[in-house]
Design a protein around this motif. Structure first.
Motif, PDB file in Angstrom:
ATOM      1  N   VAL A  19       0.872  -1.171   0.000  1.00  0.00           N
ATOM      2  CA  VAL A  19       0.000   0.000   0.000  1.00  0.00           C
ATOM      3  C   VAL A  19       0.907   1.218   0.000  1.00  0.00           C
ATOM      4  CG1 VAL A  19      -1.795   1.306   1.206  1.00  0.00           C
ATOM      5  CG2 VAL A  19      -1.807  -1.205   1.306  1.00  0.00           C
ATOM      6  N   ILE A  20       0.632   2.125  -0.924  1.00  0.00           N
ATOM      7  CA  ILE A  20       1.343   3.404  -0.998  1.00  0.00           C
ATOM      8  C   ILE A  20       0.313   4.471  -0.690  1.00  0.00           C
ATOM      9  CG2 ILE A  20       2.643   4.991  -2.451  1.00  0.00           C
ATOM     10  CD1 ILE A  20       3.345   2.578  -4.248  1.00  0.00           C
ATOM     11  N   ALA A  21       0.598   5.331   0.281  1.00  0.00           N
ATOM     12  CA  ALA A  21      -0.346   6.390   0.630  1.00  0.00           C
ATOM     13  C   ALA A  21       0.415   7.640   1.044  1.00  0.00           C
ATOM     14  CB  ALA A  21      -1.267   5.931   1.763  1.00  0.00           C
ATOM     15  N   LYS A  22      -0.297   8.763   1.005  1.00  0.00           N
ATOM     16  CA  LYS A  22       0.307  10.011   1.476  1.00  0.00           C
ATOM     17  C   LYS A  22       0.651   9.919   2.956  1.00  0.00           C
ATOM     18  CE  LYS A  22      -1.942  13.170  -1.753  1.00  0.00           C
ATOM     19  NZ  LYS A  22      -2.823  14.348  -1.844  1.00  0.00           N
ATOM     20  N   SER A  23      -0.230   9.261   3.725  1.00  0.00           N
ATOM     21  CA  SER A  23       0.029   9.030   5.146  1.00  0.00           C
ATOM     22  C   SER A  23      -0.833   7.873   5.625  1.00  0.00           C
ATOM     23  CB  SER A  23      -0.258  10.287   5.975  1.00  0.00           C
ATOM     24  OG  SER A  23      -1.638  10.598   5.943  1.00  0.00           O
ATOM     25  N   PHE A  24      -0.442   7.306   6.750  1.00  0.00           N
ATOM     26  CA  PHE A  24      -1.149   6.175   7.336  1.00  0.00           C
ATOM     27  C   PHE A  24      -1.548   6.494   8.763  1.00  0.00           C
ATOM     28  CE2 PHE A  24       1.501   4.310   4.066  1.00  0.00           C
ATOM     29  CZ  PHE A  24       0.657   3.374   3.481  1.00  0.00           C
ATOM     30  N   ALA A  25      -2.687   5.957   9.175  1.00  0.00           N
ATOM     31  CA  ALA A  25      -3.028   5.999  10.588  1.00  0.00           C
ATOM     32  C   ALA A  25      -1.961   5.188  11.312  1.00  0.00           C
ATOM     33  CB  ALA A  25      -4.417   5.408  10.814  1.00  0.00           C
ATOM     34  N   ARG A  26      -1.532   5.664  12.467  1.00  0.00           N
ATOM     35  CA  ARG A  26      -0.398   5.041  13.157  1.00  0.00           C
ATOM     36  C   ARG A  26      -0.644   3.575  13.503  1.00  0.00           C
ATOM     37  NH1 ARG A  26       2.888   7.454  10.688  1.00  0.00           N
ATOM     38  NH2 ARG A  26       4.469   6.364  11.864  1.00  0.00           N
ATOM     39  N   ILE A  27      -1.832   3.234  13.977  1.00  0.00           N
ATOM     40  CA  ILE A  27      -2.079   1.845  14.364  1.00  0.00           C
ATOM     41  C   ILE A  27      -2.089   0.936  13.125  1.00  0.00           C
ATOM     42  CG2 ILE A  27      -4.606   1.980  14.410  1.00  0.00           C
ATOM     43  CD1 ILE A  27      -2.409   0.039  16.912  1.00  0.00           C
ATOM     44  N   PHE A  28      -2.609   1.425  12.003  1.00  0.00           N
ATOM     45  CA  PHE A  28      -2.562   0.630  10.770  1.00  0.00           C
ATOM     46  C   PHE A  28      -1.110   0.441  10.343  1.00  0.00           C
ATOM     47  CE2 PHE A  28      -2.321  -0.120   6.270  1.00  0.00           C
ATOM     48  CZ  PHE A  28      -3.280  -1.111   6.078  1.00  0.00           C
ATOM     49  N   TYR A  29      -0.330   1.492  10.453  1.00  0.00           N
ATOM     50  CA  TYR A  29       1.090   1.430  10.093  1.00  0.00           C
ATOM     51  C   TYR A  29       1.760   0.282  10.829  1.00  0.00           C
ATOM     52  CZ  TYR A  29       5.859   3.208   9.306  1.00  0.00           C
ATOM     53  OH  TYR A  29       7.183   3.348   8.940  1.00  0.00           O
ATOM     54  N   ARG A  30       1.554   0.234  12.142  1.00  0.00           N
ATOM     55  CA  ARG A  30       2.173  -0.809  12.959  1.00  0.00           C
ATOM     56  C   ARG A  30       1.599  -2.190  12.618  1.00  0.00           C
ATOM     57  NH1 ARG A  30       6.915  -1.457  14.771  1.00  0.00           N
ATOM     58  NH2 ARG A  30       6.680  -3.662  14.742  1.00  0.00           N
ATOM     59  N   ASN A  31       0.288  -2.272  12.510  1.00  0.00           N
ATOM     60  CA  ASN A  31      -0.348  -3.555  12.197  1.00  0.00           C
ATOM     61  C   ASN A  31       0.105  -4.099  10.846  1.00  0.00           C
ATOM     62  OD1 ASN A  31      -1.800  -3.800  14.579  1.00  0.00           O
ATOM     63  ND2 ASN A  31      -3.651  -2.880  13.734  1.00  0.00           N
ATOM     64  N   ALA A  32       0.271  -3.221   9.873  1.00  0.00           N
ATOM     65  CA  ALA A  32       0.694  -3.672   8.536  1.00  0.00           C
ATOM     66  C   ALA A  32       2.035  -4.388   8.618  1.00  0.00           C
ATOM     67  CB  ALA A  32       0.755  -2.494   7.572  1.00  0.00           C
ATOM     68  N   PHE A  33       2.990  -3.797   9.297  1.00  0.00           N
ATOM     69  CA  PHE A  33       4.297  -4.445   9.413  1.00  0.00           C
ATOM     70  C   PHE A  33       4.203  -5.727  10.227  1.00  0.00           C
ATOM     71  CE2 PHE A  33       5.740  -0.157   8.286  1.00  0.00           C
ATOM     72  CZ  PHE A  33       6.520  -0.500   7.192  1.00  0.00           C
ATOM     73  N   ASN A  34       3.411  -5.699  11.295  1.00  0.00           N
ATOM     74  CA  ASN A  34       3.251  -6.910  12.103  1.00  0.00           C
ATOM     75  C   ASN A  34       2.657  -8.061  11.299  1.00  0.00           C
ATOM     76  OD1 ASN A  34       4.325  -5.698  14.351  1.00  0.00           O
ATOM     77  ND2 ASN A  34       2.355  -5.276  15.302  1.00  0.00           N
ATOM     78  N   MET A  35       1.841  -7.742  10.306  1.00  0.00           N
ATOM     79  CA  MET A  35       1.215  -8.766   9.468  1.00  0.00           C
ATOM     80  C   MET A  35       2.012  -9.049   8.193  1.00  0.00           C
ATOM     81  SD  MET A  35      -1.333  -9.715  11.155  1.00  0.00           S
ATOM     82  CE  MET A  35      -0.706  -9.248  12.747  1.00  0.00           C
ATOM     83  N   GLY A  36       3.088  -8.293   7.955  1.00  0.00           N
ATOM     84  CA  GLY A  36       3.943  -8.530   6.798  1.00  0.00           C
ATOM     85  C   GLY A  36       3.483  -7.846   5.523  1.00  0.00           C
ATOM     86  N   LEU A  37       2.690  -6.780   5.662  1.00  0.00           N
ATOM     87  CA  LEU A  37       2.236  -6.017   4.498  1.00  0.00           C
ATOM     88  C   LEU A  37       3.121  -4.788   4.327  1.00  0.00           C
ATOM     89  CD1 LEU A  37       0.108  -5.502   2.252  1.00  0.00           C
ATOM     90  CD2 LEU A  37      -1.190  -4.207   3.964  1.00  0.00           C
ATOM     91  N   ALA A  38       3.748  -4.657   3.172  1.00  0.00           N
ATOM     92  CA  ALA A  38       4.614  -3.506   2.900  1.00  0.00           C
ATOM     93  C   ALA A  38       3.779  -2.250   2.706  1.00  0.00           C
ATOM     94  CB  ALA A  38       5.456  -3.771   1.654  1.00  0.00           C
TER      95      ALA A  38
END
Length: 165
Positions: A83-102
């Motif tokens: 996912v490429i975005a201008k910005s991410f909600a902080r909790i999504f940012y952390r969850n994405a990495f924890n789940m292995g989503l770039a």
């Protein structure tokens, strides 16, 4: 299509976790079941048309809303490679990495359109839009975060580390 080439799915600002995976499906945590409903309230065609390696490009505050981990799980299980975005909600940012989503932050997301073909060089921080023939720079994610993505998420990373120790 070359496997290193990704197709863009374009979304706007404030795509919240309920748009990514609606609360009515949260009684199930099976990634494959979640993938069957990913983004259906934002784009009813997404879940049936997304292909392995596709990329979501969005505006500001992607993943806002609840702290559920189901959102990045559903995207990844559907085949979204990043996912490429201008910005991410902080909790999504952390969850994405924890789940292995770039995920990558890029201020020029407005310059992408649905169906554009792109290449992402995560290590050097370059997104090349092959459709428009333009390249964009982003700050590469820190090496440890990239290790989490490469491992498939925090749990898989931890399993590898325990075996190694």
């Amino acid at each position: 299509m070359d496997r290193s080439i990704s197709r863009v799915w374009k979304f706007g600002d404030n795509i919240d976790t309920d748009l990514i995976i609606a609360a009515r499906y949260l009684n199930n945590s099976d990634p494959n079941e979640l993938a069957k409903h990913v983004m259906e309230d934002a784009d009813p065609n997404f879940k049936d048309s997304v292909r392995e390696g596709d990329v979501v490009v969005a505006g500001e505050n992607f993943g806002c809303g609840s702290s559920r981990e189901h959102a990045p799980i559903a995207l990844k299980a559907a085949g979204v490679s990043a996912v490429i975005a201008k910005s991410f909600a902080r909790i999504f940012y952390r969850n994405a990495f924890n789940m292995g989503l770039a995920i990558y932050e890029l201020k020029e997301c407005d310059e992408f359109s649905d169906g554009d073909e792109i290449k992402i060089d995560a290590k050097s921080g370059i997104v090349e839009n092959l459709t428009t023939k333009k390249s964009y720079n982003f700050t590469p994610i820190p090496p440890f975060m990239q290790e989490l993505v490469d491992a498939g998420g925090l749990i898989e990373y931890a399993k590898k580390e325990i075996k190694r120790a």
